[in-house]
Write a protein that holds these residues in place. Sequence first.
Motif, PDB file in Angstrom:
ATOM      1  N   VAL A 107      15.337 -25.249  -1.011  1.00 51.18           N
ATOM      2  CA  VAL A 107      15.106 -24.243   0.037  1.00 51.18           C
ATOM      3  C   VAL A 107      16.421 -23.882   0.717  1.00 51.18           C
ATOM      4  N   ALA A 108      17.307 -24.852   0.888  1.00 52.88           N
ATOM      5  CA  ALA A 108      18.610 -24.567   1.496  1.00 52.88           C
ATOM      6  C   ALA A 108      19.468 -23.716   0.577  1.00 52.88           C
ATOM      7  N   ARG A 109      19.419 -23.998  -0.726  1.00 56.01           N
ATOM      8  CA  ARG A 109      20.218 -23.221  -1.680  1.00 56.01           C
ATOM      9  C   ARG A 109      19.648 -21.837  -1.898  1.00 56.01           C
ATOM     10  N   HIS A 110      18.324 -21.760  -1.912  1.00 53.92           N
ATOM     11  CA  HIS A 110      17.640 -20.507  -2.261  1.00 53.92           C
ATOM     12  C   HIS A 110      16.592 -20.175  -1.202  1.00 53.92           C
ATOM     13  N   PRO A 111      17.023 -19.719  -0.030  1.00 52.50           N
ATOM     14  CA  PRO A 111      16.069 -19.471   1.054  1.00 52.50           C
ATOM     15  C   PRO A 111      15.102 -18.325   0.781  1.00 52.50           C
ATOM     16  N   VAL A 112      15.418 -17.456  -0.165  1.00 54.06           N
ATOM     17  CA  VAL A 112      14.512 -16.358  -0.520  1.00 54.06           C
ATOM     18  C   VAL A 112      13.653 -16.741  -1.712  1.00 54.06           C
ATOM     19  N   PHE A 113      14.273 -17.191  -2.774  1.00 55.90           N
ATOM     20  CA  PHE A 113      13.566 -17.423  -4.036  1.00 55.90           C
ATOM     21  C   PHE A 113      13.329 -18.922  -4.254  1.00 55.90           C
ATOM     22  N   CYS A 114      12.623 -19.538  -3.303  1.00 55.81           N
ATOM     23  CA  CYS A 114      12.395 -20.982  -3.322  1.00 55.81           C
ATOM     24  C   CYS A 114      10.932 -21.340  -3.569  1.00 55.81           C
ATOM     25  N   GLY A 115      10.094 -20.370  -3.856  1.00 58.01           N
ATOM     26  CA  GLY A 115       8.688 -20.638  -4.153  1.00 58.01           C
ATOM     27  C   GLY A 115       8.371 -20.317  -5.594  1.00 58.01           C
ATOM     28  N   SER A 116       7.088 -20.294  -5.921  1.00 57.17           N
ATOM     29  CA  SER A 116       6.638 -19.804  -7.231  1.00 57.17           C
ATOM     30  C   SER A 116       7.110 -20.645  -8.406  1.00 57.17           C
ATOM     31  N   TYR A 117       7.329 -21.950  -8.190  1.00 59.60           N
ATOM     32  CA  TYR A 117       7.632 -22.903  -9.256  1.00 59.60           C
ATOM     33  C   TYR A 117       9.093 -22.915  -9.681  1.00 59.60           C
ATOM     34  N   ASP A 118       9.733 -21.739  -9.788  1.00 61.74           N
ATOM     35  CA  ASP A 118      11.149 -21.708 -10.149  1.00 61.74           C
ATOM     36  C   ASP A 118      11.752 -20.387  -9.679  1.00 61.74           C
ATOM     37  N   TRP A 119      13.080 -20.302  -9.747  1.00 60.39           N
ATOM     38  CA  TRP A 119      13.793 -19.171  -9.146  1.00 60.39           C
ATOM     39  C   TRP A 119      13.373 -17.843  -9.744  1.00 60.39           C
ATOM     40  N   HIS A 120      13.371 -17.753 -11.080  1.00 63.76           N
ATOM     41  CA  HIS A 120      13.063 -16.449 -11.680  1.00 63.76           C
ATOM     42  C   HIS A 120      11.618 -16.034 -11.415  1.00 63.76           C
ATOM     43  N   SER A 121      10.696 -16.994 -11.388  1.00 66.16           N
ATOM     44  CA  SER A 121       9.307 -16.634 -11.087  1.00 66.16           C
ATOM     45  C   SER A 121       9.177 -16.147  -9.654  1.00 66.16           C
ATOM     46  N   ALA A 122       9.942 -16.747  -8.749  1.00 65.87           N
ATOM     47  CA  ALA A 122       9.946 -16.259  -7.372  1.00 65.87           C
ATOM     48  C   ALA A 122      10.443 -14.824  -7.312  1.00 65.87           C
ATOM     49  N   VAL A 123      11.455 -14.520  -8.112  1.00 68.98           N
ATOM     50  CA  VAL A 123      11.976 -13.152  -8.128  1.00 68.98           C
ATOM     51  C   VAL A 123      10.901 -12.195  -8.629  1.00 68.98           C
ATOM     52  N   HIS A 124      10.236 -12.525  -9.741  1.00 72.61           N
ATOM     53  CA  HIS A 124       9.273 -11.515 -10.195  1.00 72.61           C
ATOM     54  C   HIS A 124       7.981 -11.506  -9.392  1.00 72.61           C
ATOM     55  N   MET A 125       7.692 -12.537  -8.597  1.00 74.67           N
ATOM     56  CA  MET A 125       6.592 -12.431  -7.640  1.00 74.67           C
ATOM     57  C   MET A 125       6.953 -11.487  -6.487  1.00 74.67           C
ATOM     58  N   HIS A 126       8.204 -11.516  -6.062  1.00 72.10           N
ATOM     59  CA  HIS A 126       8.641 -10.532  -5.055  1.00 72.10           C
ATOM     60  C   HIS A 126       8.556  -9.116  -5.636  1.00 72.10           C
ATOM     61  N   TRP A 127       8.986  -8.959  -6.900  1.00 72.30           N
ATOM     62  CA  TRP A 127       8.872  -7.648  -7.552  1.00 72.30           C
ATOM     63  C   TRP A 127       7.419  -7.190  -7.588  1.00 72.30           C
ATOM     64  N   LEU A 128       6.520  -8.101  -7.935  1.00 75.10           N
ATOM     65  CA  LEU A 128       5.103  -7.749  -8.008  1.00 75.10           C
ATOM     66  C   LEU A 128       4.589  -7.278  -6.650  1.00 75.10           C
ATOM     67  N   LEU A 129       4.979  -7.966  -5.598  1.00 73.87           N
ATOM     68  CA  LEU A 129       4.520  -7.592  -4.262  1.00 73.87           C
ATOM     69  C   LEU A 129       5.040  -6.206  -3.883  1.00 73.87           C
ATOM     70  N   VAL A 130       6.295  -5.931  -4.204  1.00 73.66           N
ATOM     71  CA  VAL A 130       6.861  -4.605  -3.921  1.00 73.66           C
ATOM     72  C   VAL A 130       6.159  -3.548  -4.762  1.00 73.66           C
ATOM     73  N   ARG A 131       5.902  -3.827  -6.031  1.00 71.19           N
ATOM     74  CA  ARG A 131       5.221  -2.871  -6.909  1.00 71.19           C
ATOM     75  C   ARG A 131       3.829  -2.522  -6.370  1.00 71.19           C
ATOM     76  N   VAL A 132       3.069  -3.537  -5.978  1.00 74.28           N
ATOM     77  CA  VAL A 132       1.724  -3.298  -5.456  1.00 74.28           C
ATOM     78  C   VAL A 132       1.790  -2.505  -4.154  1.00 74.28           C
ATOM     79  N   LEU A 133       2.736  -2.843  -3.285  1.00 72.85           N
ATOM     80  CA  LEU A 133       2.866  -2.134  -2.010  1.00 72.85           C
ATOM     81  C   LEU A 133       3.201  -0.664  -2.241  1.00 72.85           C
ATOM     82  N   ARG A 134       3.981  -0.370  -3.279  1.00 75.88           N
ATOM     83  CA  ARG A 134       4.301   1.024  -3.582  1.00 75.88           C
ATOM     84  C   ARG A 134       3.088   1.774  -4.126  1.00 75.88           C
TER      85      ARG A 134
END
Length: 337
Positions: free
Chosen positions: A41-68
């Motif tokens: 969490v200290a190293r990756h305060p944004v992408f620290c969930g979703s099991y691993d870093w890249h999955s956290a990134v594409h979960m954020h992408w998914l949330l932005v896609r749905v919001l759009r």
Amino acid sequence: MKLEQGLATAFARVAIANIERRYPYKEDHLTVEPGNRADHVARHPVFCGSYDWHSAVHMHWLLVRVLRLYPGIDAATGAGVVLDRQFTRTALATELAYVLGPSGKTFERPYGWAWLLMLRAELGRLRETDPRAIGWGAAVEPLARELAGRMAAFVRAASYPIRAGTHPNTAFACLLAAEFAREGGDADLAAAIAQAAHLWYGGDRAADPAYEPSQTDFLSPILCEAALMAAVLPRSGFLEWYEAFLPVGPGSLAQPPVVADRGDPQIAHLDGLSLSRAWCLERIAAALPAGHPQSEALRTAAEANLAAGLPHTVGGDYVGEHWLASFAALALAEHER
């Protein structure tokens, strides 16, 4: 089939839950000296969930896609709160500092890089209807620009492609990165991807679908390659290349893979394979001339693979639920064209 409102709501809720879930978390960290460790969490305060870093990134992408696509759904308010909290300049600066540090040279190359670029591209699209995305995008921009430059340098230096059915696959990463290049006007990255695709895949002929899949695949090397060539070649050039590459069509790739154990994090990759196949098959079909003899077979294969993977995106074991919905959203976006 397209991303309907009910499914979009479910996807938004899954994305929020994954972003906020800190554990279990699979670390990818190069320790370069004693003491060169810290809590994820200290190293990756944004992408620290979703099991691993890249999955956290594409979960954020998914949330932005749905919001759009569905700004009025019930989950939209919660989505905005989460993105406001996540996309701060301070937190993204910490993410960038890690990438620039001694442990970050090849961190998440190329898969995580490509998904971060997809996220930035989607934020660019969202800003047209949601002014909050201007600030969110500005926070992500420095990291995106650093990774775009790295991606261009990486593909230019690579004499050979990586034909894996998992994260290292270069064709899939280039497909995602090309979205950013188009949205962000990054001509250097677009040119690097096109040049690499020609070098890596331009001479490929007579691919045999029977060699796929492998047990842990979530990507089809054959279909990712063809989808990338569809993106970088003019329609006439792609037709000539494709008919030499897959002269008999998708063959066994039309049949969804058998998933023996959805509680196994590696075997569960095969549900993602169904979804990524659907995405690529639709892209390939769209790049062929109208009435091409393979068009119907490609789209039928896309529908079959999508139908097989979609039921397992929400409500299943966490080893699949932390990432599958993003792949479904990719596939469903092709159906909205």
